[in-house]
Design an enzyme around this catalytic site. Structure first.
Site, PDB file in Angstrom:
ATOM      1  N   ASP A  72       0.879  -1.168   0.000  1.00 33.67           N
ATOM      2  CA  ASP A  72       0.000   0.000   0.000  1.00 33.67           C
ATOM      3  C   ASP A  72       0.911   1.210   0.000  1.00 33.67           C
ATOM      4  O   ASP A  72       1.952   1.224   0.668  1.00 33.67           O
ATOM      5  CB  ASP A  72      -0.947   0.022   1.198  1.00 33.67           C
ATOM      6  CG  ASP A  72      -2.117   0.974   0.953  1.00 33.67           C
ATOM      7  OD1 ASP A  72      -2.746   0.861  -0.119  1.00 33.67           O
ATOM      8  OD2 ASP A  72      -2.376   1.834   1.802  1.00 33.67           O
ATOM      9  N   TYR A 157       0.773   9.500  -9.376  1.00 31.68           N
ATOM     10  CA  TYR A 157       1.188  10.907  -9.301  1.00 31.68           C
ATOM     11  C   TYR A 157       2.597  11.136  -9.868  1.00 31.68           C
ATOM     12  O   TYR A 157       3.149  12.233  -9.722  1.00 31.68           O
ATOM     13  CB  TYR A 157       1.139  11.377  -7.835  1.00 31.68           C
ATOM     14  CG  TYR A 157      -0.238  11.325  -7.234  1.00 31.68           C
ATOM     15  CD1 TYR A 157      -1.124  12.396  -7.338  1.00 31.68           C
ATOM     16  CD2 TYR A 157      -0.681  10.196  -6.554  1.00 31.68           C
ATOM     17  CE1 TYR A 157      -2.388  12.347  -6.784  1.00 31.68           C
ATOM     18  CE2 TYR A 157      -1.947  10.133  -5.998  1.00 31.68           C
ATOM     19  CZ  TYR A 157      -2.802  11.204  -6.117  1.00 31.68           C
ATOM     20  OH  TYR A 157      -4.065  11.153  -5.573  1.00 31.68           O
ATOM     21  N   ASP A 158       3.154  10.140 -10.537  1.00 31.66           N
ATOM     22  CA  ASP A 158       4.523  10.259 -11.057  1.00 31.66           C
ATOM     23  C   ASP A 158       4.761  11.495 -11.922  1.00 31.66           C
ATOM     24  O   ASP A 158       5.833  12.104 -11.846  1.00 31.66           O
ATOM     25  CB  ASP A 158       4.906   9.005 -11.843  1.00 31.66           C
ATOM     26  CG  ASP A 158       5.212   7.812 -10.944  1.00 31.66           C
ATOM     27  OD1 ASP A 158       5.188   7.973  -9.708  1.00 31.66           O
ATOM     28  OD2 ASP A 158       5.470   6.712 -11.480  1.00 31.66           O
TER      29      ASP A 158
END
Length: 205
Positions: A72, A157-158
């Site tokens: 996670d 979110y890279d």
């Protein structure tokens, strides 16, 4: 010699790719849920990354009878008090994709200057075995939230996760560069070390 078989406890194809790429060095046989004929969605009701990773690892282990590796992860933004954090993949509610969540985050930071845009990726990996034993490792990568998405690689979110070491976003890095610094790269290498140390009797080392 026999190789240990692990189930990658995720339905996220991007995570499968990264885990396969790094865990290949540990000489284990890796199965996806599809490989094992398992269709399972686990409610991520935990309040921490570790709680959610453990929920997923235990559920897939129980369903498959195989050692199961779950992660996670999420992005923590200092200017937002650590949000989205554990809810990164569900930020903004149902119906949003990665691009929508990225836009939402950028909108919230529209008036925040560069020096106040510190953030980090965090991850916890949990390996649950049928005998009830577990291994837990974590990883973190510090960065800044960019002002606009840049790059086509990676996921989540890279495109807005700027990595000062490279002067580029995570989505601009090639796989080897990303694995060297990313939260998941760090944690997966630690898990690979544990797998080599604790390989079952008769397994290749």
């Amino acid at each position: 010699m026999a190789r240990e078989t692990l189930l990658i406890a995720t339905n996220n194809a991007h995570k499968v790719t990264e885990l396969r790429r790094i865990l290949g060095e540990a000489d284990v046989a890796l199965l996806t849920p599809a490989d094992a004929g398992i269709a399972l969605e686990v409610d991520e009701t935990g309040e921490t990354f570790e709680e959610n990773a453990r929920l997923k690892a235990r559920a897939f282990c129980a369903a498959s009878g195989l050692p199961s590796l779950a992660d996670d992860s999420g992005i923590e933004v200092d200017a937002l008090g650590g949000r989205p954090g554990v809810r990164s993949a569900r930020y903004g509610g149902d119906g949003l994709d990665d691009a929508d969540r990225t836009r939402l985050l950028l909108d919230e930071l529209a008036d925040v200057p560069e020096e106040q845009r510190a953030c980090r990726y965090r991850v916890v990996l949990v390996l649950a075995r049928p005998d009830g034993s577990e291994e837990v490792v974590d990883g973190a990568c510090e960065g800044r939230v960019a002002f606009a998405p840049v790059g086509e690689n990676g996921f989540g979110y890279d495109p807005i996760f700027y990595v000062p070491r490279f002067g580029r976003t995570m989505a601009q890095l090639d796989p080897a560069e990303k694995d060297a610094v990313s939260h998941r790269g760090q944690a997966t290498r630690r898990m690979a070390d544990l797998l080599r140390e604790h390989a079952p009797e008769g397994a290749a080392r």
